[in-house]
Each structure stands twice: as structure tokens, then as C-alpha cells.
Design an enzyme around this catalytic site. Structure first.
Site, short mmCIF file in Angstrom:
data_model
loop_
_atom_site.label_atom_id
_atom_site.label_comp_id
_atom_site.label_asym_id
_atom_site.label_seq_id
_atom_site.Cartn_x
_atom_site.Cartn_y
_atom_site.Cartn_z
N GLU A 84 -5.63 -8.90 1.41
CA GLU A 84 -6.64 -8.80 2.64
C GLU A 84 -7.90 -8.65 2.04
O GLU A 84 -8.28 -7.93 0.87
CB GLU A 84 -6.16 -7.35 3.24
CG GLU A 84 -4.93 -7.36 4.02
CD GLU A 84 -4.55 -6.01 4.51
OE1 GLU A 84 -3.49 -5.69 5.03
OE2 GLU A 84 -5.39 -5.07 4.53
N GLU A 137 0.63 -1.15 -0.04
CA GLU A 137 -0.03 -0.08 0.10
C GLU A 137 0.78 1.38 -0.06
O GLU A 137 0.54 2.17 0.41
CB GLU A 137 -0.92 0.04 1.36
CG GLU A 137 -1.93 -1.16 1.11
CD GLU A 137 -3.37 -0.83 2.28
OE1 GLU A 137 -3.13 0.29 2.77
OE2 GLU A 137 -4.16 -1.73 1.98
#
Length: 475
Positions: free
Chosen positions: A265, A158
Site C-alpha cells: 500500500e 499488519e
């Protein structure tokens, strides 16, 4: 009780319970069967990212007794992979890696941590891209490359997480991937793939994927290309469906991927309790041609309330309702069919890198990558020093030494890891520790009531009313 010192003394190596997987185009493939592998995983970072501190002398894969506890609970769910975020390459991970290996679980490992000097900066990446940082990332590779259940490394997580970060990060992200892949190619006995775990920021997501998977000058062997693309997505919330969750948009946008794509995720908690109805889609015909499964966020209960299991400072644990709900969803899957599919013979080729691939005007579409920082080429050529080293070792006792409570605070009896045979991967029903002789296999068809209680079929002991405080650090 299993003691770390005893484990270190036991040096006999074991045959791998899992077979190292290979990449074939956009699929993870078991070379022994030729079948495409679907990740059925859980993100594993006890105490969360804020709990990582090298001075503590531990990380999520350094305490064997804790790994036994958690491997047994995840084995009962049917999990075949874990993602571990924050690791200390200076610690010994042999026992935990061996435990998860024997339990039939692969490890997806981040080479970064949240600490300064141990990750790439999202806003000024050139300030964090230097030799000592790369030395640390290479140390993670050295520490885990010899374990057969090391499935992959994430070079970053990220780093592109909002529209501002697309201005400078992309070339540095490819350069970092190039450097880690170069080290793996030089120093690992097998090819361990390296890729990126992306935030689900839709206005830049597909540009990020295209930028990272494309081949510079059309060279499919371009070492700066990611080998895989993970996605941290929480768009399926509550009792949603394939269209309302916009999972259909993800499949449409990524359908011609040249590398494996999976959820690194998933598991929105905006509308508790979580239902995990997305499991049927992720492993169903709408998605398996494009996605290679995913990992639920997350194993342990932390501040943001995504946990499946609550852990305490005395290392006891308590199953939360999300654990049971997820077990029920996993139990509905046909794992034989799921893991028995053949990869597509006509896999998409990577596109040639060009500015035309990028739709966002502010996205940095420069494919001239930063040079390696001074000293990094020598690190890659000669290897880092000192070198951490890992190996599979013998485990003397598979019984969990800590008390684990079911959702109703009844003690789970006879909890243990069930070591698998060579080549086996975990699935629901593999681990029947704690079940009575009359209990049915959790992988079989069941009623809705059975689904709610899938996983361990308990032989209940005395119900204990405890006043344990929630979310304590267990270390």
C-alpha cells in the site's frame, strides 16, 4: 449485458494472457524473458474492509460486470496487478479472475478477513490459531491456486502494528506462513509464494522483516520463511522527495533483502489533492534495485478518502482527480525499460535466524514455532473438504455495461476491456477504448497538460449534471 449464468455455462478454457511469475532470490521474474517484474498496482476492495460480509453473497471478485468495469479503468491506467483483501472462498471467482487475467493483471490475495475466526489476533494470537481458521485460509488457496494470474498470497496483514504486538505475534506469524506454504506445496501444481504485508512502524519494521526472512538453522528452504515482504507505507506525503519522505531509510534498511520487497500500500492523503510524485522514485534508480514496485491505496472511494474512482449503488462510476493525476505519473514511466531489467545475479542469501538480528528488546525473538493445531496436519495431507475450485473461462462480451463518468461528469464512451495476447502484461496505452482515432497513445511523451489527462482520451458525450450522492454502496 454480460450475465453470470452465461459465463458459468461457457466452460471453454483460454490460454493465459499473463505468464505465471517465479521467485528468484529477491525478485519476481518472468520465466519466459528472464526479466525482473515490477508491480504497478492498485489495492482493490470496494466498500472497504467494513463492507465484507459473507452473508451478502458477494465479494470484490464475484460480480463479472463490476470486474469488467474496474478492469477496463485500471487497464487504461497501465496497472498490471491488483491486491484484493477480503474474499469468500465459497463463491465462484472464475469470471473476474479471467477478466483480470485477460486484461494483463496479476492478483495479490489476502487469505484473511476482518471477521472473528478469519484472521490472526494481534494481542493473543494463540486464541485465534486453530484448525477451523486454517481450514478457511486453505480454502482461499484452493479457490485461487489454479488461476495463472494468482501472483501470491498474504498470510497476514499488519498483525504487528504497534510495539505491544511484537511480544507474542512473531512466532505465530511464522507458523501461519509455514502452514499456508505447506498447503500450497502439497496441493498446488505450481509454487505460489506466500508472504506478509507489514505496517510501516519504523521502530519494529526492520526487526519484523529480519525475523520473517531469516532461515532457521541456516536452512534456506525453511518453509516458515516468508517468500516476500510487502510494506504498507504512507510516509511520502504531498510534494515530498526521496529523503524527506524517509524512503531513503527504507532502501538503506532493506537493501540486503533475500526476498522481494514492495509497497503493498502507498499513497498518503494528508495533503490533498494527492500528487503521486513518489511514483518516479518507486520506479526510478533510487529504488528498483531493492523494491519491486508497489500498489496504490486504493481503487474505490471509501470513508477515508483514498479513492481513485467513486462507485454508486447502481454500479455506475465517476473518475476522481486522483485517477487522472496517477495516470499522468504512470504515463511518464518507461515501461519497456522498467520491465526489461535483469535480476541481480549475486542476490543476498537469507541470514541465519538468531537473536542478534533483533534490535528491539521487547520483540519476541524465539524461533521455536508453535506446533500445528490438532487436525491441521490432516488438512494439509488430505486437503480440505469440500474443495473450492477455480479455472479460467471464456468471456462472451468485453464491453462495460455500466455508465462511467469522467472527472467533469462527461460520459466515457466505448469503455471495454482489451484482451491481451498470451504472455502480455498490461501497460499504459494497452487499452485505447473510448479514444478517437486521432488520440495519441498515453504511453508516449507528453506535456504537463497531457499528463493531467492521461489514461483514457475521451470522445466526450453530452455533459450531464448529476446530483448523485457520494460514497454510496454500489452493490
Amino acid at each position: 449485458m454480460l450475465l453470470t449464468s452465461a459465463l458459468v455455462a461457457l466452460g471453454a478454457t483460454l490460454a493465459a494472457a499473463v505468464t505465471p511469475l517465479e521467485l528468484r532470490g529477491n525478485a519476481f521474474v518472468n520465466p519466459d524473458t528472464g526479466n525482473k517484474f515490477q508491480i504497478v498496482g492498485i489495492d482493490y476492495q470496494i466498500n472497504g474492509s467494513a463492507g465484507y460480509n459473507p452473508e451478502h453473497g458477494y465479494d470484490p471478485l464475484s460480480i463479472p460486470e463490476v470486474c469488467l468495469r474496474d478492469a477496463a479503468l485500471m487497464q487504461a491506467l497501465g496497472v498490471n496487478a491488483i491486491r484484493v483483501y477480503n474474499l469468500n472462498p465459497d463463491l465462484n471467482h472464475d469470471a473476474c479472475a479471467s477478466i483480470f487475467n485477460a486484461a494483463g493483471m496479476y492478483m495479490l490475495l489476502d487469505v484473511n478477513s476482518p471477521l472473528v475466526g478469519e484472521s490472526l489476533s494481534a494481542f493473543e494470537p494463540w486464541t485465534s490459531y486453530y484448525a477451523s481458521y486454517l481450514n478457511r485460509t486453505f480454502a482461499i488457496v484452493e479457490a485461487f491456486k489454479n488461476y495463472p494470474n494468482t501472483l501470491l498470497f498474504f498470510s497476514a496483514n499488519e498483525v504487528i502494528d504497534n510495539p505491544e504486538t511484537v511480544k507474542h505475534v512473531p512466532p505465530y506469524l511464522r507458523a501461519l506462513t509455514r502452514d499456508v506454504k505447506s498447503y500450497v506445496a502439497k496441493h498446488s501444481d505450481r509454487k505460489i509464494p506466500v508472504g506478509y504485508s507489514a505496517a510501516d512502524v519504523r521502530n519494529v519494521l526492520f526487526d519484523t522483516w529480519n525475523y520473517l526472512q531469516c532461515a532457521i538453522d541456516g536452512d534456506e528452504d525453511d518453509i516458515s520463511r516468508v517468500d516476500l515482504f510487502g510494506l504498507n507505507s504512507y510516509s511520502w506525503c504531498g510534494d515530498s522527495d526521496f529523503e524527506r519522505s524517509t524512503f531513503d531509510d527504507l532502501v538503506d534498511g532493506l537493501h540486503n533483502t533475500s526476498v522481494p520487497v514492495f509497497f503493498s500500500e502507498y499513497g498518503c492523503n494528508e495533503s490533498p489533492p494527492r500528487l503521486f510524485t513518489e511514483v518516479a522514485s518507486i520506479y526510478g534508480p533510487n529504488m528498483t534495485d531493492v523494491f519491486s514496485g508497489g500498489l496504490v491505496y486504493e481503487y474505490s472511494q471509501e470513508d477515508h478518502n483514498y479513492g481513485l474512482v467513486e462507485v454508486f449503488n447502481n454500479k455506475s462510476a465517476h473518475l476522481l482527480q486522483d485517477y487522472r493525476t496517477l495516470a499522468g505519473q504512470f504515463a511518464k514511466l518507461d515501461f519497456k525499460e522498467l520491465q526489461g531489467a535483469s535480476p541481480d545475479r549475486s542476490m543476498p542469501k537469507p541470514p541465519t535466524c538468531s537473536r542478534s538480528l533483533i534490535r528491539t528488546s521487547t520483540f519476541n525473538s524465539n524461533f521455536t514455532l508453535p506446533d500445528m493445531p490438532p487436525g491441521v496436519k490432516e488438512l494439509i495431507d488430505d486437503g480440505i473438504s469440500p474443495k473450492p475450485s477455480g479455472r479460467i473461462i471464456d468471456i462472451s462480451d468485453w464491453d462495460v455495461p455500466y455508465t462511467v463518468y469522467d472527472t467533469n461528469w462527461e460520459i466515457i464512451e466505448d469503455l471495454a476491456v482489451q484482451p491481451l495476447d498470451d504472455g502480455e502484461v498490461n501497460r499504459p496505452g494497452t487499452n485505447t477504448a473510448g479514444s478517437s482515432d486521432s488520440d495519441s497513445d498515453s504511453s508516449s511523451d507528453s506535456s504537463d497538460e497531457d499528463d493531467e489527462n492521461a489514461g483514457f482520451s475521451l470522445r466526450p458525450a453530452l455533459a450531464i449534471a448529476l446530483g448523485l450522492p457520494a460514497a454510496l454502496l454500489f452493490w
